[in-house]
Design an enzyme around this catalytic site. Structure first.
Site, PDB file in Angstrom:
ATOM      1  N   CYS A  93       0.408  -1.334   0.213  1.00  0.00           N
ATOM      2  CA  CYS A  93      -0.376  -0.264   0.008  1.00  0.00           C
ATOM      3  C   CYS A  93       0.973   0.783  -0.014  1.00  0.00           C
ATOM      4  O   CYS A  93       0.402   1.392  -0.356  1.00  0.00           O
ATOM      5  CB  CYS A  93      -0.897   0.040   0.975  1.00  0.00           C
ATOM      6  SG  CYS A  93      -2.164  -1.085   0.851  1.00  0.00           S
TER       7      CYS A  93
ATOM      8  N   HIS B 115      -0.922 -10.512  -4.583  1.00  0.00           N
ATOM      9  CA  HIS B 115       0.195 -10.304  -5.120  1.00  0.00           C
ATOM     10  C   HIS B 115       0.719 -11.753  -5.849  1.00  0.00           C
ATOM     11  O   HIS B 115       0.847 -12.797  -5.747  1.00  0.00           O
ATOM     12  CB  HIS B 115       2.004  -9.721  -5.090  1.00  0.00           C
ATOM     13  CG  HIS B 115       2.195 -10.325  -3.828  1.00  0.00           C
ATOM     14  ND1 HIS B 115       1.715 -10.390  -2.640  1.00  0.00           N
ATOM     15  CD2 HIS B 115       3.145 -11.385  -3.851  1.00  0.00           C
ATOM     16  CE1 HIS B 115       2.640 -11.074  -1.864  1.00  0.00           C
ATOM     17  NE2 HIS B 115       3.729 -11.783  -2.574  1.00  0.00           N
TER      18      HIS B 115
END
Ligand code: AMP
Length: 118
Positions: free
Chosen positions: A5, A95
């Site tokens: 983030c 991811h």
């Protein structure tokens, strides 16, 4: 805030490959192949198991475009997501590892597969 983030928000640097409003691709800091890129959603989702099908429907063509941009589409590549602790997920932000640039090996996952109830 998780490290990915922070990368999305520009608070940590990254070597970007591609991005759009929803997704970002950047080079892994500790590459395991000649090309090792991570593809993430900009929205924080912890892992694949928590990911909505609608997000994957948008993420799939983005990953395919990244693979093409890196020249991996013709010879192939490996796409991996580690999910949770047993899957070896260290960063708890979804991811996909996009690996390629050479003929990749496919090694055993555990020391003794026959002893591991798989
Ligand atoms: P995983 O073990 O599947 O959670 O993979 C996490 C990946 O993130 C590893 O391959 C790390 O090398 C990579 N990584 C961690 N921090 C960074 C960073 N700041 N920039 C790029 N890659 C990172």
């Amino acid at each position: 805030m998780c490290i990915f983030c922070k990368i999305v928000k520009g608070k940590l640097p990254s070597n970007k490959v591609a991005e759009n409003d929803s997704f970002l691709a950047f080079h892994d800091i500790n590459p395991q192949a000649p090309i090792h890129v991570l593809v993430i959603p900009k929205l924080h989702v912890e892992c694949f198991q928590d990911t909505a099908g609608e997000m994957m429907a948008e993420m799939t063509p983005f990953i395919q475009k990244v693979a093409t941009k890196l020249g991996l589409d013709s010879n192939g590549y490996r796409l991996i997501t580690n999910n949770g602790d047993d899957g070896g997920q260290e960063v708890k932000h979804l991811h996909f590892h996009l690996l390629g640039g050479t003929k990749l090996k496919w090694d055993r996952m555990v020391a003794d597969p026959k002893a591991e109830n798989i």
